[in-house]
Design an enzyme around this catalytic site. Structure first.
Site, PDB file in Angstrom:
ATOM      1  N   CYS B  91       0.835  -1.206   0.000  1.00 57.18           N
ATOM      2  CA  CYS B  91       0.000   0.000   0.000  1.00 57.18           C
ATOM      3  C   CYS B  91       0.872   1.260   0.000  1.00 57.18           C
ATOM      4  O   CYS B  91       1.466   1.584  -1.020  1.00 57.18           O
ATOM      5  CB  CYS B  91      -0.985  -0.038   1.160  1.00 57.18           C
ATOM      6  SG  CYS B  91      -2.336   1.135   0.965  1.00 57.18           S
ATOM      7  N   HIS B 185      -3.159  -5.286   1.529  1.00 56.91           N
ATOM      8  CA  HIS B 185      -2.476  -5.509   2.808  1.00 56.91           C
ATOM      9  C   HIS B 185      -2.401  -6.997   3.146  1.00 56.91           C
ATOM     10  O   HIS B 185      -3.228  -7.490   3.920  1.00 56.91           O
ATOM     11  CB  HIS B 185      -3.213  -4.777   3.935  1.00 56.91           C
ATOM     12  CG  HIS B 185      -3.123  -3.294   3.816  1.00 56.91           C
ATOM     13  ND1 HIS B 185      -2.004  -2.588   4.162  1.00 56.91           N
ATOM     14  CD2 HIS B 185      -4.006  -2.382   3.357  1.00 56.91           C
ATOM     15  CE1 HIS B 185      -2.187  -1.314   3.939  1.00 56.91           C
ATOM     16  NE2 HIS B 185      -3.401  -1.152   3.441  1.00 56.91           N
ATOM     17  N   GLU B 187      -0.554  -8.351   5.145  1.00 57.35           N
ATOM     18  CA  GLU B 187      -0.291  -8.487   6.589  1.00 57.35           C
ATOM     19  C   GLU B 187      -1.587  -8.515   7.406  1.00 57.35           C
ATOM     20  O   GLU B 187      -1.564  -8.835   8.580  1.00 57.35           O
ATOM     21  CB  GLU B 187       0.646  -7.365   7.067  1.00 57.35           C
ATOM     22  CG  GLU B 187       0.027  -5.980   7.229  1.00 57.35           C
ATOM     23  CD  GLU B 187      -0.124  -5.195   5.917  1.00 57.35           C
ATOM     24  OE1 GLU B 187       0.061  -5.790   4.838  1.00 57.35           O
ATOM     25  OE2 GLU B 187      -0.439  -3.992   6.003  1.00 57.35           O
TER      26      GLU B 187
END
Lengths: 293, 229
Positions: B91, B185, B187
């Site tokens: 991002c 994302h 993560e």
């Protein structure tokens, strides 16, 4: 769907971690905040110090003003609605703000109920003074918690009290046995499932930020070292002598909150911070933090 | 082998959790458990780049990170690092890596031959969780969950850029040599294929031990001194 919705809401809060969210009242201030490295701005008509001084009913900001700020900066823009005023929330969602703060700084619209925040696509942040209040707000759908502190005073003492209370009460929960958690949930006036989750994880299921009376880089580092994950600065910046310099110092102080060398550097160059009001001199009815139920 | 995570602002903690789920241990823990060869550490000052084998630039606000990188005197260090070692940007990190940034234009490291449009989907109410395809292993039919939060989009990719993941027709994860970037994302998802791909990239580009590096490795484990985060 609801779970994914909550992940998106807390996901944005995740992106704001380690940052400073600054109160701004116009496009020029928003630009100063963005250039100083703010990770988001809170669009307001009056900053809390002025709301406190001028009195009257404090409502959602003018839409024109919020829109002007949204058009000026590329970072997320937040705006406040009154406690329980779900229509102000609906309007702000329609406007497209990135986060709504159901805030005690504005005059409450409902003396019993908060907004049902699950009903919204826009994420909400709510204030809390202790773990029970934080968990009640999370149960209602808040995707971020911030300490209330005492907005508009420049006195950090209650932000400290609130972050310490939340962190201590979470730590205490992790020591309780399964049978004790039921009673503790009753005492906290919070849903048992959330109490059990915090007991297991040792932390809130949503990001935990700090707000209310943070006026200097040292104040910002103080709440970060006590466990906050990001900081809201309201009146502190634009009530100071040199807002751009203080804003930059705040951002560096939060990034390097545990590095005394950086804290010394950023504290050295500062002009006068806001003069402020000692919370101890406020009458109980003058406190904003007691709003919210 | 140590992977740094730029920890100026944003979702650095979520990346640390993702690396830990893939077996990484924190450097700052001091002790180096036997058999653990992958470590992670936070990077926030110029001296933290020493001894890193790879670096993750997390999501967050790219304007905030740019400001801090310049103020901390990390910019030159970071630029030199991403030109020679593997890097993964997610991002805001993808924005920092791309050659050209629009909407609005801003400075970037420019090591990924691409043009990227900030906040291309709109504001937070337009953020979404979608399913897309992970191309390096197309035989596995399992789609990849992608969390887009105020996400950017690639509007141009250079000829040397390989698409790693697509959402519909859109390229959402790419690689050019040692540079990886995702507009979503990974993560924030439990599916860790993007991070695993990056760890493989770091592993394959970590030079074999020479006499010199053997010597320094015996003096201290690079990048893994106690308390170094």
């Amino acid at each position: 769907m609801e779970l994914n919705g909550l992940r998106l809401k807390t996901g944005l809060a995740e992106m704001l971690k380690g940052g400073v969210i600054m109160d701004v009242t116009n496009a020029d201030q928003a630009r100063i905040a963005e250039q100083a490295g703010a990770c988001a701005v809170m669009a307001l008509e009056r900053i809390p110090a002025d709301i406190r001084r001028e009195g009257g009913v404090a409502r959602m900001s003018s839409i024109r003003k919020i829109r002007e700020i949204m058009q000026t900066v590329s970072i997320p823009v937040m705006a406040k609605c009154r406690i329980g005023h779900f229509v102000e929330g609906q309007i702000l969602q329609e406007l497209g703000v990135d986060y709504v703060d159901e805030s005690e700084v504005l005059t409450p619209a409902d003396e019993k109920h908060h907004v049902d925040k699950h009903a919204f696509k826009v994420p909400f942040v709510c204030g809390a003074r202790n773990l029970g209040e934080a968990l009640r707000r999370i149960a209602e759908g808040a995707a971020m918690i911030r300490t209330k502190g005492e907005a508009g005073t420049g006195d950090v003492v209650h932000a400290v009290q609130h972050i310490r209370a939340i962190v201590r009460e979470m730590r205490e929960l992790t020591l309780l046995g399964p049978d004790e958690l039921y009673t503790r949930a009753k005492e906290l006036q919070a849903p048992y499932e959330l109490v059990r989750l915090v007991a297991k994880e040792g932390q809130l299921p949503v990001p935990n930020f700090s707000a209310g009376g943070i006026a200097t880089p040292a104040d910002a580092s103080l709440v970060m070292q006590l466990g906050a994950e990001a900081v809201f600065v309201g009146s502190g910046i634009f009530k100071s002598e040199d807002p751009a310099a203080l804003a930059r110092a705040m951002v560096r102080a939060v990034t390097h909150f545990a590095d005394p060398q950086v804290l010394l550097e950023v504290s050295e160059e500062l002009g006068e911070p806001m003069r402020g009001i000692s919370i101890a001199t406020l009458r109980p009815e003058e406190q904003l933090q007691t709003r919210g139920w | 082998m140590t992977i740094g995570i730029l920890a100026l602002q944003g979702a650095f903690a979520a990346h640390a959790r993702a690396l830990e789920r893939l077996g990484a241990a924190p450097c700052a823990a001091g002790a180096h458990p036997g058999g653990q060869e992958l470590f992670w550490k936070y990077v926030s000052r110029a001296q933290d780049f020493d001894g890193l084998d790879g670096l993750i630039l997390p999501g967050g606000e790219s304007t905030t990170m740019l400001k801090l990188l310049q103020e901390e005197g990390c910019w030159e260090q970071l630029l030199a690092f991403v030109q020679t070692r593997p890097v993964l940007g997610t991002c805001a990190g993808a924005i920092l890596l791309s050659r050209e940034v629009t909407h609005p234009a801003q400075l970037s490291l420019g090591v990924l031959d691409a043009t990227i449009v900030r906040n291309a989907y709109g504001r937070q109410v337009d953020s979404s969780i979608r399913q897309g395809n992970w191309l390096p292993a197309p035989e596995s039919a399992q789609q990849l969950e992608m969390v887009f939060i105020r996400a950017p989009q690639f509007s141009r990719l250079g000829t040397g850029v390989r698409v790693l993941a697509q959402e519909g027709e859109l390229p959402v994860a790419v690689q050019q040599g040692q540079v990886m970037a995702a507009t979503f994302h990974p993560e924030l998802s439990s599916d860790l294929r993007v991070h695993a791909h990056f760890i493989d990239l770091v592993r394959s580009s970590t030079p074999p031990l020479t006499n010199q590096s053997l010597f320094s490795a015996s003096a201290s484990t690079p990048g893994c001194s106690p308390g170094s985060s």
